[in-house]
Design a protein around this motif. Structure first.
Motif, PDB file in Angstrom:
ATOM      1  N   VAL A 101       0.832  -1.200   0.000  1.00 28.47           N
ATOM      2  CA  VAL A 101       0.000   0.000   0.000  1.00 28.47           C
ATOM      3  C   VAL A 101       0.869   1.254   0.000  1.00 28.47           C
ATOM      4  O   VAL A 101       0.647   2.169  -0.785  1.00 28.47           O
ATOM      5  CB  VAL A 101      -0.930   0.006   1.228  1.00 28.47           C
ATOM      6  N   ALA A 102       1.853   1.288   0.891  1.00 26.41           N
ATOM      7  CA  ALA A 102       2.734   2.444   0.999  1.00 26.41           C
ATOM      8  C   ALA A 102       3.993   2.030   1.736  1.00 26.41           C
ATOM      9  O   ALA A 102       3.981   1.070   2.503  1.00 26.41           O
ATOM     10  CB  ALA A 102       2.043   3.586   1.742  1.00 26.41           C
ATOM     11  N   ALA A 103       5.063   2.753   1.504  1.00 21.19           N
ATOM     12  CA  ALA A 103       6.311   2.455   2.186  1.00 21.19           C
ATOM     13  C   ALA A 103       7.099   3.738   2.377  1.00 21.19           C
ATOM     14  O   ALA A 103       6.923   4.717   1.640  1.00 21.19           O
ATOM     15  CB  ALA A 103       7.126   1.434   1.414  1.00 21.19           C
ATOM     16  N   ILE A 104       8.005   3.712   3.380  1.00 24.33           N
ATOM     17  CA  ILE A 104       8.785   4.888   3.728  1.00 24.33           C
ATOM     18  C   ILE A 104      10.185   4.470   4.125  1.00 24.33           C
ATOM     19  O   ILE A 104      10.382   3.439   4.773  1.00 24.33           O
ATOM     20  CB  ILE A 104       8.062   5.660   4.856  1.00 24.33           C
ATOM     21  N   SER A 105      11.169   5.253   3.719  1.00 27.53           N
ATOM     22  CA  SER A 105      12.567   4.949   4.033  1.00 27.53           C
ATOM     23  C   SER A 105      12.851   5.295   5.499  1.00 27.53           C
ATOM     24  O   SER A 105      12.059   5.975   6.151  1.00 27.53           O
ATOM     25  CB  SER A 105      13.482   5.737   3.106  1.00 27.53           C
ATOM     26  N   PRO A 106      13.992   4.848   6.043  1.00 30.85           N
ATOM     27  CA  PRO A 106      14.275   5.050   7.460  1.00 30.85           C
ATOM     28  C   PRO A 106      14.219   6.511   7.918  1.00 30.85           C
ATOM     29  O   PRO A 106      13.714   6.792   9.009  1.00 30.85           O
ATOM     30  CB  PRO A 106      15.682   4.469   7.625  1.00 30.85           C
ATOM     31  N   ALA A 107      14.706   7.425   7.098  1.00 32.32           N
ATOM     32  CA  ALA A 107      14.689   8.837   7.491  1.00 32.32           C
ATOM     33  C   ALA A 107      13.450   9.557   6.987  1.00 32.32           C
ATOM     34  O   ALA A 107      13.277  10.755   7.251  1.00 32.32           O
ATOM     35  CB  ALA A 107      15.938   9.537   6.977  1.00 32.32           C
ATOM     36  N   GLY A 108      12.617   8.850   6.244  1.00 30.33           N
ATOM     37  CA  GLY A 108      11.404   9.466   5.718  1.00 30.33           C
ATOM     38  C   GLY A 108      11.590  10.257   4.449  1.00 30.33           C
ATOM     39  O   GLY A 108      10.681  10.966   4.020  1.00 30.33           O
ATOM     40  N   SER A 109      12.763  10.140   3.847  1.00 27.64           N
ATOM     41  CA  SER A 109      13.052  10.943   2.655  1.00 27.64           C
ATOM     42  C   SER A 109      12.454  10.359   1.381  1.00 27.64           C
ATOM     43  O   SER A 109      12.309  11.075   0.385  1.00 27.64           O
ATOM     44  CB  SER A 109      14.567  11.091   2.490  1.00 27.64           C
ATOM     45  N   ALA A 110      12.126   9.093   1.397  1.00 27.14           N
ATOM     46  CA  ALA A 110      11.534   8.441   0.231  1.00 27.14           C
ATOM     47  C   ALA A 110      10.219   7.783   0.641  1.00 27.14           C
ATOM     48  O   ALA A 110      10.179   7.037   1.621  1.00 27.14           O
ATOM     49  CB  ALA A 110      12.482   7.410  -0.355  1.00 27.14           C
ATOM     50  N   ILE A 111       9.177   8.089  -0.096  1.00 27.08           N
ATOM     51  CA  ILE A 111       7.836   7.563   0.183  1.00 27.08           C
ATOM     52  C   ILE A 111       7.207   7.108  -1.128  1.00 27.08           C
ATOM     53  O   ILE A 111       7.319   7.811  -2.152  1.00 27.08           O
ATOM     54  CB  ILE A 111       6.956   8.631   0.852  1.00 27.08           C
ATOM     55  N   TYR A 152       3.612   5.028  -2.889  1.00 30.72           N
ATOM     56  CA  TYR A 152       2.229   4.591  -2.711  1.00 30.72           C
ATOM     57  C   TYR A 152       1.780   3.744  -3.890  1.00 30.72           C
ATOM     58  O   TYR A 152       2.206   3.953  -5.024  1.00 30.72           O
ATOM     59  CB  TYR A 152       1.281   5.802  -2.626  1.00 30.72           C
ATOM     60  N   ALA A 153       0.874   2.825  -3.602  1.00 30.87           N
ATOM     61  CA  ALA A 153       0.191   2.126  -4.681  1.00 30.87           C
ATOM     62  C   ALA A 153      -0.726   3.113  -5.390  1.00 30.87           C
ATOM     63  O   ALA A 153      -1.269   4.039  -4.761  1.00 30.87           O
ATOM     64  CB  ALA A 153      -0.620   0.962  -4.113  1.00 30.87           C
ATOM     65  N   ASP A 154      -0.898   2.920  -6.688  1.00 30.51           N
ATOM     66  CA  ASP A 154      -1.748   3.838  -7.455  1.00 30.51           C
ATOM     67  C   ASP A 154      -3.159   3.907  -6.886  1.00 30.51           C
ATOM     68  O   ASP A 154      -3.807   4.955  -6.934  1.00 30.51           O
ATOM     69  CB  ASP A 154      -1.799   3.393  -8.912  1.00 30.51           C
ATOM     70  N   SER A 155      -3.628   2.790  -6.345  1.00 28.04           N
ATOM     71  CA  SER A 155      -5.005   2.718  -5.859  1.00 28.04           C
ATOM     72  C   SER A 155      -5.263   3.587  -4.634  1.00 28.04           C
ATOM     73  O   SER A 155      -6.427   3.863  -4.311  1.00 28.04           O
ATOM     74  CB  SER A 155      -5.368   1.270  -5.542  1.00 28.04           C
ATOM     75  N   VAL A 156      -4.201   4.033  -3.952  1.00 24.21           N
ATOM     76  CA  VAL A 156      -4.395   4.828  -2.724  1.00 24.21           C
ATOM     77  C   VAL A 156      -3.789   6.218  -2.812  1.00 24.21           C
ATOM     78  O   VAL A 156      -3.948   7.012  -1.881  1.00 24.21           O
ATOM     79  CB  VAL A 156      -3.837   4.095  -1.486  1.00 24.21           C
ATOM     80  N   LYS A 157      -3.107   6.524  -3.905  1.00 26.94           N
ATOM     81  CA  LYS A 157      -2.490   7.847  -4.042  1.00 26.94           C
ATOM     82  C   LYS A 157      -3.532   8.944  -3.903  1.00 26.94           C
ATOM     83  O   LYS A 157      -4.614   8.867  -4.483  1.00 26.94           O
ATOM     84  CB  LYS A 157      -1.795   7.964  -5.397  1.00 26.94           C
ATOM     85  N   GLY A 158      -3.186   9.952  -3.131  1.00 22.35           N
ATOM     86  CA  GLY A 158      -4.084  11.078  -2.926  1.00 22.35           C
ATOM     87  C   GLY A 158      -5.091  10.854  -1.807  1.00 22.35           C
ATOM     88  O   GLY A 158      -5.776  11.790  -1.396  1.00 22.35           O
ATOM     89  N   ARG A 159      -5.186   9.620  -1.314  1.00 23.03           N
ATOM     90  CA  ARG A 159      -6.133   9.310  -0.229  1.00 23.03           C
ATOM     91  C   ARG A 159      -5.429   8.867   1.045  1.00 23.03           C
ATOM     92  O   ARG A 159      -5.895   9.161   2.142  1.00 23.03           O
ATOM     93  CB  ARG A 159      -7.097   8.211  -0.677  1.00 23.03           C
ATOM     94  N   PHE A 160      -4.328   8.154   0.904  1.00 25.12           N
ATOM     95  CA  PHE A 160      -3.589   7.631   2.053  1.00 25.12           C
ATOM     96  C   PHE A 160      -2.280   8.399   2.217  1.00 25.12           C
ATOM     97  O   PHE A 160      -1.666   8.820   1.223  1.00 25.12           O
ATOM     98  CB  PHE A 160      -3.255   6.156   1.856  1.00 25.12           C
ATOM     99  N   THR A 161      -1.846   8.533   3.471  1.00 24.18           N
ATOM    100  CA  THR A 161      -0.572   9.174   3.770  1.00 24.18           C
ATOM    101  C   THR A 161       0.184   8.335   4.791  1.00 24.18           C
ATOM    102  O   THR A 161      -0.332   8.062   5.877  1.00 24.18           O
ATOM    103  CB  THR A 161      -0.778  10.585   4.330  1.00 24.18           C
ATOM    104  N   ILE A 162       1.401   7.938   4.426  1.00 21.88           N
ATOM    105  CA  ILE A 162       2.261   7.206   5.351  1.00 21.88           C
ATOM    106  C   ILE A 162       3.210   8.193   6.012  1.00 21.88           C
ATOM    107  O   ILE A 162       3.684   9.149   5.369  1.00 21.88           O
ATOM    108  CB  ILE A 162       3.039   6.084   4.617  1.00 21.88           C
ATOM    109  N   SER A 163       3.477   7.974   7.287  1.00 24.26           N
ATOM    110  CA  SER A 163       4.424   8.831   7.999  1.00 24.26           C
ATOM    111  C   SER A 163       5.042   8.021   9.135  1.00 24.26           C
ATOM    112  O   SER A 163       4.558   6.936   9.467  1.00 24.26           O
ATOM    113  CB  SER A 163       3.733  10.084   8.536  1.00 24.26           C
ATOM    114  N   ARG A 164       6.100   8.560   9.687  1.00 28.05           N
ATOM    115  CA  ARG A 164       6.750   7.870  10.792  1.00 28.05           C
ATOM    116  C   ARG A 164       7.251   8.868  11.804  1.00 28.05           C
ATOM    117  O   ARG A 164       7.620   9.998  11.453  1.00 28.05           O
ATOM    118  CB  ARG A 164       7.898   6.994  10.283  1.00 28.05           C
ATOM    119  N   ASP A 165       7.270   8.456  13.049  1.00 30.94           N
ATOM    120  CA  ASP A 165       7.826   9.249  14.141  1.00 30.94           C
ATOM    121  C   ASP A 165       8.908   8.388  14.766  1.00 30.94           C
ATOM    122  O   ASP A 165       8.618   7.532  15.602  1.00 30.94           O
ATOM    123  CB  ASP A 165       6.735   9.605  15.149  1.00 30.94           C
TER     124      ASP A 165
END
Length: 125
Positions: free
Chosen positions: A45-55, A57-70
């Motif tokens: 569905v979505a993925a994020i690099s360790p520092a958050g610099s690369a994110i 998304y699957a086309d089916s969720v772009k614009g609707r889902f947001t991945i983030s990390r703390d």
């Protein structure tokens, strides 16, 4: 391996929102959200690099889902808006020590060695 625990799933009506959380024992990893509906393959569905610099998304969720990390809180999030019935699935958090090239392989479940137990998301019409 990193320990992962998802939370935040539930039942909502179409158009609604949910925020999934994934508590990790460490976040020095490439991390992703996957989902699997009954009778279907597990998909990225979505993925994020360790520092958050690369994110990604699957086309089916772009614009609707947001991945983030703390990373200070060792937590991964997936904000899901404008949910559709086709988003209904078990959602899994996953972690990988290294993925290269990340832009190509982020959605391959075989790249991730650690998985959570999953949290169910059900979207009704």
């Amino acid at each position: 391996q990193v320990q992962l625990v998802e939370s935040g799933g539930g039942s909502v009506q179409a158009g609604g929102s949910l925020r999934l959380s994934c508590s990790a024992s460490s976040t020095r990893y490439y991390m992703g959200w996957f989902r699997q509906a009954p009778g279907k393959e597990r998909e990225g569905v979505a993925a994020i690099s360790p520092a958050g610099s690369a994110i990604y998304y699957a086309d089916s969720v772009k614009g609707r889902f947001t991945i983030s990390r703390d990373n200070a809180e060792n937590t991964l999030y997936l904000q899901m808006n404008s949910l559709k019935p086709e988003d209904t699935a078990m959602y899994y958090c996953a972690a990988a020590s290294f993925i290269s090239p990340f832009s190509v392989k982020w959605a391959s479940r075989y790249e991730y060695r650690s998985w959570g137990q999953g949290t169910q998301v059900t979207v009704s019409t």
